[in-house]
Scaffold this active site. Structure first.
Site, PDB file in Angstrom:
ATOM      1  N   ALA A 162       0.833  -1.205   0.000  1.00  0.00           N
ATOM      2  CA  ALA A 162       0.000   0.000   0.000  1.00  0.00           C
ATOM      3  C   ALA A 162       0.867   1.254   0.000  1.00  0.00           C
ATOM      4  CB  ALA A 162      -0.921  -0.015   1.215  1.00  0.00           C
TER       5      ALA A 162
ATOM      6  N   GLY B 258       2.047   1.731  -3.477  1.00  0.00           N
ATOM      7  CA  GLY B 258       0.894   2.100  -4.311  1.00  0.00           C
ATOM      8  C   GLY B 258       0.558   3.572  -4.159  1.00  0.00           C
TER       9      GLY B 258
ATOM     10  N   GLU C   5      -3.001  -3.000  -7.055  1.00  0.00           N
ATOM     11  CA  GLU C   5      -3.437  -4.179  -6.281  1.00  0.00           C
ATOM     12  C   GLU C   5      -2.543  -4.208  -5.042  1.00  0.00           C
ATOM     13  OE1 GLU C   5      -5.946  -5.313  -7.855  1.00  0.00           O
ATOM     14  OE2 GLU C   5      -5.448  -4.385  -9.782  1.00  0.00           O
TER      15      GLU C   5
ATOM     16  N   CYS D 216      -1.159 -11.440   0.105  1.00  0.00           N
ATOM     17  CA  CYS D 216      -1.943 -10.243   0.420  1.00  0.00           C
ATOM     18  C   CYS D 216      -3.264 -10.628   1.053  1.00  0.00           C
ATOM     19  CB  CYS D 216      -2.176  -9.431  -0.841  1.00  0.00           C
ATOM     20  SG  CYS D 216      -3.065 -10.340  -2.098  1.00  0.00           S
TER      21      CYS D 216
HETATM   22  P1  NAD Z   1       6.617  -3.658  -2.840  1.00  0.00           P
HETATM   23  O1  NAD Z   1       5.569  -2.609  -2.848  1.00  0.00           O
HETATM   24  O2  NAD Z   1       7.765  -3.483  -1.934  1.00  0.00           O
HETATM   25  O3  NAD Z   1       7.240  -3.839  -4.314  1.00  0.00           O
HETATM   26  C1  NAD Z   1       6.454  -4.191  -5.427  1.00  0.00           C
HETATM   27  C2  NAD Z   1       7.139  -3.717  -6.690  1.00  0.00           C
HETATM   28  O4  NAD Z   1       7.118  -2.311  -6.765  1.00  0.00           O
HETATM   29  C3  NAD Z   1       8.597  -4.119  -6.786  1.00  0.00           C
HETATM   30  O5  NAD Z   1       8.872  -4.413  -8.132  1.00  0.00           O
HETATM   31  C4  NAD Z   1       9.327  -2.870  -6.319  1.00  0.00           C
HETATM   32  O6  NAD Z   1      10.627  -2.769  -6.843  1.00  0.00           O
HETATM   33  C5  NAD Z   1       8.440  -1.787  -6.860  1.00  0.00           C
HETATM   34  N1  NAD Z   1       8.417  -0.542  -6.090  1.00  0.00           N
HETATM   35  C6  NAD Z   1       8.283  -0.423  -4.743  1.00  0.00           C
HETATM   36  N2  NAD Z   1       8.240   0.869  -4.400  1.00  0.00           N
HETATM   37  C7  NAD Z   1       8.330   1.586  -5.540  1.00  0.00           C
HETATM   38  C8  NAD Z   1       8.336   2.973  -5.843  1.00  0.00           C
HETATM   39  N3  NAD Z   1       8.233   3.902  -4.879  1.00  0.00           N
HETATM   40  N4  NAD Z   1       8.432   3.356  -7.136  1.00  0.00           N
HETATM   41  C9  NAD Z   1       8.513   2.429  -8.123  1.00  0.00           C
HETATM   42  N5  NAD Z   1       8.525   1.095  -7.886  1.00  0.00           N
HETATM   43  C10 NAD Z   1       8.442   0.683  -6.622  1.00  0.00           C
HETATM   44  O7  NAD Z   1       5.858  -5.045  -2.559  1.00  0.00           O
HETATM   45  P2  NAD Z   1       6.471  -6.477  -2.255  1.00  0.00           P
HETATM   46  O8  NAD Z   1       7.135  -6.438  -0.919  1.00  0.00           O
HETATM   47  O9  NAD Z   1       7.232  -6.989  -3.422  1.00  0.00           O
HETATM   48  O10 NAD Z   1       5.146  -7.368  -2.171  1.00  0.00           O
HETATM   49  C11 NAD Z   1       4.407  -7.536  -1.002  1.00  0.00           C
HETATM   50  C12 NAD Z   1       3.247  -6.558  -0.951  1.00  0.00           C
HETATM   51  O11 NAD Z   1       2.414  -6.738  -2.085  1.00  0.00           O
HETATM   52  C13 NAD Z   1       2.352  -6.788   0.260  1.00  0.00           C
HETATM   53  O12 NAD Z   1       1.965  -5.552   0.778  1.00  0.00           O
HETATM   54  C14 NAD Z   1       1.164  -7.527  -0.332  1.00  0.00           C
HETATM   55  O13 NAD Z   1      -0.010  -7.398   0.427  1.00  0.00           O
HETATM   56  C15 NAD Z   1       1.049  -6.889  -1.680  1.00  0.00           C
HETATM   57  N6  NAD Z   1       0.346  -7.778  -2.626  1.00  0.00           N
HETATM   58  C16 NAD Z   1      -0.879  -7.392  -3.104  1.00  0.00           C
HETATM   59  C17 NAD Z   1      -1.582  -8.261  -3.929  1.00  0.00           C
HETATM   60  C18 NAD Z   1      -2.934  -7.929  -4.481  1.00  0.00           C
HETATM   61  O14 NAD Z   1      -3.328  -8.546  -5.466  1.00  0.00           O
HETATM   62  N7  NAD Z   1      -3.691  -7.005  -3.901  1.00  0.00           N
HETATM   63  C19 NAD Z   1      -1.034  -9.499  -4.278  1.00  0.00           C
HETATM   64  C20 NAD Z   1       0.231  -9.818  -3.793  1.00  0.00           C
HETATM   65  C21 NAD Z   1       0.928  -8.957  -2.974  1.00  0.00           C
HETATM   66  C1  SIN Z   2      -3.975 -14.795  -5.704  1.00  0.00           C
HETATM   67  O1  SIN Z   2      -4.132 -14.117  -6.734  1.00  0.00           O
HETATM   68  O2  SIN Z   2      -3.943 -16.037  -5.726  1.00  0.00           O
HETATM   69  C2  SIN Z   2      -3.818 -14.123  -4.359  1.00  0.00           C
HETATM   70  C3  SIN Z   2      -2.582 -13.322  -4.265  1.00  0.00           C
HETATM   71  C4  SIN Z   2      -2.177 -13.103  -2.818  1.00  0.00           C
HETATM   72  O3  SIN Z   2      -2.887 -13.539  -1.903  1.00  0.00           O
HETATM   73  O4  SIN Z   2      -1.079 -12.518  -2.586  1.00  0.00           O
END
Ligand code: NAD
Ligand code: SIN
Length: 483
Positions: free
Chosen positions: A221, A224, A242, A275
Site C-alpha cells: 500500500a 501504491g 493491487e 496479500c
Molecule cells: P513492494 O511494494 O515493496 O514492491 C512491489 C514492486 O514495486 C517491486 O517491483 C518494487 O521494486 C516496486 N516498487 C516499490 N516501491 C516503488 C516505488 N516507490 N516506485 C517504483 N517502484 C516501486 O511489494 P512487495 O514487498 O514486493 O510485495 C508484497 C506486498 O504486495 C504486500 O503488501 C502484499 O499485500 C502486496 N500484494 C498485493 C496483492 C494484491 O493482489 N492485492 C497481491 C500480492 C501482494
Molecule cells: C492470488 O491471486 O492467488 C492471491 C494473491 C495473494 O494472496 O497474494
C-alpha cells in the site's frame, strides 16, 4: 543477460543485483540492473512495437498466448524450482503457482470476450457498436510473493488486449521474471512487444517516469500510494493498484479443529506472505473462543517449516529475506510493548537462516494496535462480546482486501455479508482462496477500484462507443431551428 529491450537480450549498465535462496543463502541470479536510459529505451521499443501488435488479429494474439502457456507447461518443473529457490516457498506451492500461470491464459481469453469484447445493436440510423481498444505501452511492476502468477495476471490480459509492455519484476525475484519473458519470446512474440528491465525501486520509478500509458502494479500500500502521487499530474496514465490488507477472519462456531484448519491456512500459508492472508482472528469471548484459539495454537505447533526442497515437504518456508524477518519482528515487538500477550511467540527459528520465523499468535484484545499489514506469519487474536462487536472489529481497518467468516449459521453469514467491507469475502473457506475466474481486488487502502484477475480485462482496454450509419444520409430535414 538481464534486460530484454526490443529484439535483444543484453547486460544492464546499472548496479549489481543478486537474488538468493532465503533458506540457504545460495545465489540464484546475479546481473546488473537497468538504468533510467535503459527504461526509456525499453518504453521506446514497446512504443515502436505497439501498433503492429494492436493490429494483429485477436485470434493470432490468442494463439501466441496459448503457445506461451504450452511452454510454461513444458518447463513447469524448472520454473517452479526457480520460483521456489527465489522466494523460499515449498516446491508443491511453486508448482501450483505455475499451474495458475498456465490457467491464466484461458481465463483471460474468456474474460476479454465477456468484458472487453465487441457488440452491436441495431438502431434507426444503422448500428450502435461497442469496441475496446488497447491503451498503448503498459509498465508492469511485480511483487516478490507470487513472482510469476501476479505479474502474469497483468501481462496476459494486457497482451491479449493489444498493449505492448515493459515488465520490472521484484528485485527479490529477477530470475523468475526472466524465465517468464523467455517463455514469451520463445513462443514467438514479436520483438518489442514485451521488454524486461531489472532492478529495485529506483528502476521502477524511472520506468514510471517514462512515456507510459498505463501502470499495472501489485505490491504494498505504501508503494501504491507513492505511485499514485508519482502519476498524479498525468491523469491520462491508467493506474491499476493491487495492494495489501489487514484482513479479518471471524471464527464463530463449529468444530474447533475444523475451524483451526481454515484459520491456519488463512494466516500461515506462504509463511503469511500473501496479500489475502488473515492478519486478525476475531473470536467470541469465553469458552467457545478459548477452544478455537487453543485448536489454532495446537495446529500451528504441527506445521513443518523448512526449505523449498526438503523431504518431508514443509507447510511453508522462510520469509523472503532476513531483512523482511527483521521488519516483521519489529512490528511484533511493538504489539508486545503495547500490551499484546503472546500465545505462540513469533521468533526466529534457531539452527536456520535468519529468514526463518516460527508462526506467531498474539492476543491483542483491548489493545489499540496499529492498522498495518504484517507481511509474515503473525496472527492477532481479538476476543469480542457478540457478533455485532465482531463485525465492528472486522471492519475497523483502512484496508478492505479479504475477509472471512467461519460459521454454520446462515443468519450470521447474511449479516456479515451485508456489513463486511472487502473485495474478497469467504465463508467457511480460507481468506486465501482466490480464483482467476473471479475478480480479485479490494477497497480502501487496498487498491484504487480496479480489481484484477477476471476483471483485469477492464483496465487493459478502453471502450469506444460508435454510432454508425453505413451511408451518408441528408439530415437537413431533421435539424431544428433551420430556416
Ligand atoms: P513492494 O511494494 O515493496 O514492491 C512491489 C514492486 O514495486 C517491486 O517491483 C518494487 O521494486 C516496486 N516498487 C516499490 N516501491 C516503488 C516505488 N516507490 N516506485 C517504483 N517502484 C516501486 O511489494 P512487495 O514487498 O514486493 O510485495 C508484497 C506486498 O504486495 C504486500 O503488501 C502484499 O499485500 C502486496 N500484494 C498485493 C496483492 C494484491 O493482489 N492485492 C497481491 C500480492 C501482494
Ligand atoms: C492470488 O491471486 O492467488 C492471491 C494473491 C495473494 O494472496 O497474494
Amino acid at each position: 543477460m538481464s534486460l530484454l529491450i526490443g529484439d535483444r537480450w543484453r547486460e544492464g549498465c546499472g548496479e549489481r543485483l543478486r537474488s538468493t535462496d532465503p533458506a540457504s543463502g545460495d545465489v540464484v541470479w546475479e546481473e546488473k540492473t537497468a538504468t533510467a536510459a535503459d527504461c526509456a529505451g525499453a518504453v521506446a521499443a514497446a512504443r515502436h512495437a505497439f501498433s503492429g501488435w494492436a493490429r494483429m488479429p485477436l485470434g493470432e494474439r490468442i494463439a501466441l498466448a496459448r503457445r506461451f502457456a504450452a511452454l510454461l507447461s513444458d518447463r513447469r518443473e524448472a520454473i517452479a524450482a526457480t520460483i521456489a529457490r527465489e522466494t523460499g516457498k515449498p516446491r508443491w506451492e511453486a508448482l501450483t503457482e505455475v499451474a495458475s500461470m498456465i490457467g491464466k491464459v484461458d481465463a483471460s481469453v474468456a474474460a476479454q470476450a465477456e468484458r472487453a469484447g465487441e457488440r452491436s445493436a441495431a438502431a434507426a440510423f444503422g448500428d450502435a457498436v461497442l469496441r475496446h481498444r488497447p491503451h498503448g505501452v503498459m509498465a508492469v511492476l511485480g511483487p516478490f510473493n507470487f513472482p510469476g502468477h501476479l505479474p502474469n495476471g497483468h501481462i496476459v490480459p494486457a497482451l491479449l488486449a493489444g498493449n505492448a509492455l515493459v515488465f520490472k519484476p521484484s528485485e527479490e525475484t529477477p530470475a523468475t521474471g526472466e524465465a517468464m519473458l523467455r517463455a514469451w519470446t520463445d513462443a514467438g512474440l514479436p520483438p518489442g512487444v514485451v521488454n524486461l528491465v531489472q532492478g529495485g525501486r529506483e528502476v521502477g520509478a524511472a520506468l514510471v517516469g517514462a512515456d507510459i500509458d498505463g501502470l499495472l502494479f501489485t505490491g504494498s500500500a505504501t508503494a501504491g500510494a507513492a505511485l499514485r502521487r508519482a502519476t498524479g499530474n498525468r491523469p491520462e496514465v491508467i493506474l491499476a493498484l493491487e495492494l495489501g490488507g489487514n484482513n479479518p477472519l471471524i471464527a464463530w462456531d463449529g468444530d474447533a479443529e475444523a475451524i483451526a484448519s481454515i484459520v491456519v491456512q488463512s494466516a500461515f500459508v506462504t509463511a503469511g506472505q500473501r496479500c489475502s492472508c488473515a492478519r486478525r482472528l476475531i473470536v467470541p469471548d469465553g469458552a467457545a473462543g478459548d477452544a478455537i484459539v487453543d485448536a489454532v495454537a495446537v495446529l500451528t505447533d504441527r506445521l513443518r517449516i523448512g526449505a523449498w526442497n526438503e523431504v518431508p515437504e514443509p507447510f511453508c518456508g522462510p520469509l523472503i529475506s532476513a531483512a523482511a524477518a527483521d521488519r516483521a519482528l519489529a512490528q511484533y515487538a511493538t504489539l508486545v510493548e503495547m500490551g499484546g500477550r503472546a500465545i505462540r511467540e513469533f521468533a526466529r527459528i534457531s539452527g536456520r537462516s535468519d529468514a526463518f520465523v516460527a508462526p506467531g499468535l498474539i492476543d491483542v484484545t483491548g489493545v489499540s494496535v496499529p492498522d498495518e499489514e504484517v507481511f509474515a506469519p503473525l496472527l492477532q487474536v481479538i476476543r469480542v462480546a457478540d457478533f455485532d462487536a465482531a463485525i465492528d472489529a472486522a471492519n475497523a481497518t483502512r484496508f478492505g482486501l479479504a475477509a472471512g467468516l467461519v460459521s454454520d449459521d446462515d443468519e450470521l453469514w447474511a449479516r456479515y455479508r451485508d456489513a463486511a467491507r472487502a473485495g474478497v469475502l469467504n465463508r467457511n473457506r480460507p481468506t486465501t482462496g482466490a480464483a482467476g475466474t473471479m475478480p480479485f481486488g479490494g477497497i480502501g487502502a487496498s487498491g484504487n477500484h480496479r480489481p484484477s484477475a477476471y476483471y483485469a480485462a477492464d483496465y487493459c482496454a478502453y471502450p469506444v462507443a460508435s454510432f454508425e450509419a453505413a451511408r451518408v444520409v441528408n439530415q437537413v430535414a431533421d435539424l431544428r431551428g433551420v430556416a
